[in-house]
Design an enzyme around this catalytic site. Structure first.
Site, PDB file in Angstrom:
ATOM      1  N   GLU A   1     -15.712   0.479   1.677  1.00 55.35           N
ATOM      2  CA  GLU A   1     -15.587   1.147   2.905  1.00 55.35           C
ATOM      3  C   GLU A   1     -16.439   2.103   3.509  1.00 55.35           C
ATOM      4  O   GLU A   1     -16.510   2.150   4.562  1.00 55.35           O
ATOM      5  CB  GLU A   1     -14.267   2.189   2.462  1.00 55.35           C
TER       6      GLU A   1
ATOM      7  N   HIS B   1       0.874  -1.487  -0.026  1.00 60.01           N
ATOM      8  CA  HIS B   1      -0.057  -0.057  -0.066  1.00 60.01           C
ATOM      9  C   HIS B   1       0.787   1.357  -0.014  1.00 60.01           C
ATOM     10  O   HIS B   1       1.895   1.346   0.838  1.00 60.01           O
ATOM     11  CB  HIS B   1      -0.858  -0.054   1.147  1.00 60.01           C
TER      12      HIS B   1
ATOM     13  N   HIS C   1      -6.496   3.681  -6.134  1.00 60.33           N
ATOM     14  CA  HIS C   1      -7.738   4.273  -5.478  1.00 60.33           C
ATOM     15  C   HIS C   1      -7.808   5.933  -5.620  1.00 60.33           C
ATOM     16  O   HIS C   1      -6.742   6.418  -5.883  1.00 60.33           O
ATOM     17  CB  HIS C   1      -7.842   3.784  -3.764  1.00 60.33           C
ATOM     18  N   GLU C   2      -8.837   6.279  -5.569  1.00 63.62           N
ATOM     19  CA  GLU C   2      -8.993   7.756  -5.713  1.00 63.62           C
ATOM     20  C   GLU C   2      -8.501   8.097  -7.240  1.00 63.62           C
ATOM     21  O   GLU C   2      -7.795   8.724  -7.433  1.00 63.62           O
ATOM     22  CB  GLU C   2      -8.657   8.818  -4.598  1.00 63.62           C
TER      23      GLU C   2
HETATM   24  C1  NOJ Z   1      -9.019   5.467   0.713  1.00 63.96           C
HETATM   25  C2  NOJ Z   1      -9.024   3.749   0.231  1.00 63.96           C
HETATM   26  O1  NOJ Z   1     -10.102   3.974  -0.695  1.00 63.96           O
HETATM   27  C3  NOJ Z   1      -9.131   2.890   1.174  1.00 63.96           C
HETATM   28  O2  NOJ Z   1      -9.084   1.630   0.659  1.00 63.96           O
HETATM   29  C4  NOJ Z   1      -7.811   3.023   2.056  1.00 63.96           C
HETATM   30  O3  NOJ Z   1      -7.790   2.329   3.144  1.00 63.96           O
HETATM   31  C5  NOJ Z   1      -7.757   4.562   2.611  1.00 63.96           C
HETATM   32  N1  NOJ Z   1      -7.792   5.364   1.665  1.00 63.96           N
HETATM   33  C6  NOJ Z   1      -6.564   4.721   3.154  1.00 63.96           C
HETATM   34  O4  NOJ Z   1      -5.332   4.867   2.219  1.00 63.96           O
HETATM   35 CA    CA Z   2     -11.746   5.687  -1.415  1.00 60.80          CA
END
Ligand code: NOJ
Ligand code: CA
Length: 663
Positions: A470, A375, A445-446
């Site tokens: 989430e 990550h 992500h984002e």
């Molecule tokens: C948003 C992400 O979509 C999520 O999967 C992640 O755990 C958090 N940001 C922290 O990075």
């Molecule tokens: Ca997100």
């Protein structure tokens, strides 16, 4: 001889390069016709499907920044035509082979007065829609330039009902809105229109490269116009000739399957540029993630730190024992303490917290044949991330690890620019291309809205850009609505893979009791078939899976497909999808419903003729209900063939997941 023939066809194409005021091209089956002409000196286009006019006299063109901003009257002429019918193979996908069959024309638009700028419009018409793009050839009249506005319009004949995401909601994490076209606010694409009689149109774009994302605004009546995401100074795009825009696309589908399975977007992207793709492997991952969002553990270092060596090794063991290909760990690296969104320069992408032995974990995973999804939350600080990216990716790949999940939490990129303006688009491309160099696959992500770049860079494997699971951990509104997943495949899903991260088996949420996953367990399973991604997460704590029969479905279900079909769906109500595994002859089926329980019949005509299959059926228990009894499910088996009809009873926000194993 063959060469000679091709040459003479090309020669005929050139002869067509005569001035004209009305020029058109039709789809290979002759049904869809795209015409360009001038109207009061301006170029406009019209699209017809048979006798029906779908788009009429819609503007083409630009307003530039600086003097002589508006492109003046133009004269148009067709300068070339082409056509193609080829089939290409995907590295991974919803189907293995994609047919690319279109007729093309390129129209030159030349300003009649000074400065005499030239813009070419290339149009490709497919049997299921069209795409067009502008190119600005090298020319005296246009060198460096800035675009103030792209004027592309989509002028419909009727105020159709539409499905769209609101441009003001960050990261595309919105519910689908369902309104007449005339009532939209600034909307993202994909923008999906219910055209009546089971037909659909969907506007999007393909190959968003060095340009700003296209959004849509309603100008008058039911006319949609492009509104590009601006730079912080208000400019839309900076460019210099030669230059080209992304493709503006529209699917014209006779039914919902054609809508979901249209490959116009992928066909309008460049072929794969990665020669050796052996390290790009679809798969399923578990991770230290859901328990962070539910606040059992923390990302930051301390007594409840989630990413410890021991904890991670337990996940690796579970993955190895249960055929999961990878383990995601969040909060392993330095930088999560305090306000990380503000202090994003605190992130270090090669240094772990003291209780996480990076080297040991990586070697342990490698020894078990498990990949790590490493990550990298960089909080939209790309300056900082790019300063470490080579060192980080080099380190990860030195352990033969090939997956990184990136995070981009912060509404402005580098404190200043929009995520999907030209700046954000270019920054993200840099990350993906660097990743390819080090044999790293990205789960972004984002993200910026996908536009098919994953065809060219198949290491860009999946994207969030969806109101994902989430939100079921902590969202004050109680979690994603039961109808959400019946909408997602037909708006955001048209743009490409979604890392939605389902897999909940334990529905309790003691730390945030106001919020919960609002589906049944069987619907969680069915979503692995309904929602496509080459990387799928089994997001619950592995403890929730131990000894539960339903976990077999998650183990079995592939994430790479030979072919896929939406069998039936009503957007916002229910969806039934069937897919055939790319690596076996098994079929899978997923059916999901909104807050209403319903009974559905599925004809199994997609199965191979004359063949018997064992259907392994995971359905909602008779007493299942997403609010009061989400865990209740039942498992049964039966022998079926393609003449059978499967009758399914779905609970409120329920589902049914089936594996068909060839006997
Ligand atoms: C948003 C992400 O979509 C999520 O999967 C992640 O755990 C958090 N940001 C922290 O990075
Ligand atoms: Ca997100």
């Amino acid at each position: 001889m063959k060469f000679k023939f091709i040459f003479s066809v090309a020669a005929i194409s050139c002869i067509l390069a005569t001035g004209c005021c009305n020029t058109s091209v039709s789809s290979p089956d002759g049904n869809i016709n795209f015409t360009v002409k001038t109207q009061e000196g301006k170029a406009v286009y019209t699209v017809k499907d048979g006798n029906q006019t779908i788009i009429s006299n819609s503007a083409l063109g630009f307003i530039f920044k600086g003097e002589e901003a508006e492109l003046g009257a133009v004269e148009i002429c067709r300068i070339s035509t082409d056509s193609k019918d080829e089939t290409w193979e995907q590295v991974w996908g919803e189907e293995r082979f994609v047919r690319n069959n279109y007729n093309e024309m390129t129209v030159r638009m030349k300003e009649t007065a000074e400065p005499g700028r030239i813009i070419d419009l290339t149009v490709r018409v497919f049997d299921d829609g069209f795409g067009f793009r502008y190119s600005f050839p090298d020319q005296e009249a246009l060198k460096e330039f800035a675009i103030a506005e792209e004027l592309t319009e989509f002028r419909f004949s009727k105020d159709y009902m539409s499905w769209w995401l609101d441009q003001s909601v960050p990261y595309y994490e919105d519910y689908g809105h369902n309104t007449p076209i005339s009532q939209i606010d600034t909307a993202h694409t994909p923008f999906t229109i219910e055209a009546g009689e089971g037909r659909y149109f969907a506007i999007h774009e393909a190959n968003l490269t060095d340009y700003a994302k296209m959004n849509l605004v309603n100008t008058e009546d039911y006319c949609l116009r492009a509104w590009l995401t601006p730079w912080s100074d208000g400019t839309k795009v900076y460019a210099s000739t030669p230059f080209q825009t992304p493709w503006r696309t529209m699917i014209i589908a006779d039914d919902i399957n054609e809508l979901a399975m249209s490959r116009i977007m992928l066909n309008l992207n460049e072929p794969n540029r990665i020669e050796d793709t052996s390290w790009i492997r679809p798969g399923k991952y578990i991770g230290i993630w859901w328990t962070l969002h539910k606040d059992y553990y923390t990302w930051y270092y301390g007594p409840r730190h989630g990413a410890t060596t021991e904890h991670t090794m337990r996940y690796i063991d579970f993955a190895a024992e249960n055929g999961m290909s990878a383990v995601l760990v969040e909060g392993w690296n330095i930088g999560w303490d305090g306000n990380w969104m503000k202090n994003s320069t605190g992130f270090d992408f090669t240094k772990a917290y003291p209780d996480y032995d990076f080297d040991k974990v990586m070697k342990y995973a490698a020894s078990k044949g498990v990949q790590m999804v490493i990550h990298n939350e960089y909080a939209a600080n790309t300056d900082h991330y790019l300063s470490q990216i080579d060192e980080a990716y080099k380190l990860y790949s030195s352990y033969d690890m090939h997956y990184v999940k990136t995070g981009n939490v912060n509404v402005l990129m580098d404190g200043k620019e929009a995520h999907d303006g030209q700046y954000g688009v270019n920054r993200r491309r840099k990350i993906v291309e660097t990743a390819a160099k080090y044999r790293i696959c990205i789960d972004e992500h984002e993200p910026a809205m996908p536009t098919g770049i994953h065809r060219t860079w198949p290491n860009l494997m999946t994207y969030e850009g969806v109101r994902g699971q989430e939100h079921d951990a902590w969202e004050p509104d109680g979690g994603n609505r039961p109808d959400h997943m019946t909408v997602c495949p037909f708006i955001r899903g048209l743009a490409g893979p979604m890392d939605y991260t389902f897999g909940t088996f334990d529905f309790s949420n003691p730390n945030y009791p106001f919020c919960r996953v609002r589906t049944t367990l069987a619907k969680q399973l069915a979503q692995y078939v309904v929602i496509y991604s080459p990387l799928q997460m089994a997001s619950d704590d592995p403890k929730a899976y131990e000894g539960v029969k339903a976990f077999d479905f998650i183990k079995d279900v592939p994430c790479d497909w030979h072919e896929s079909r939406v069998i039936d769906a009503v957007i916002g109500d229910y969806t039934i999808t069937a897919r055939r595994d790319r690596n076996s002859e098994d079929w899978y089926l997923g059916a999901i419903t909104d807050e209403n329980a319903r009974e559905l019949n599925v004809a199994l005509s997609f199965l191979e003729p004359g063949t018997e299959y064992i259907a392994q059926i995971y359905s909602d228990g008779p007493d299942a209900d997403y609010e009061s009894n989400p865990e209740s499910y039942s498992y049964s088996e039966m022998t079926v063939d393609q003449n059978d009809t499967l009758h399914m009873k779905l609970a409120t926000s329920g589902g049914c997941a089936v594996r068909f194993v060839k006997k």
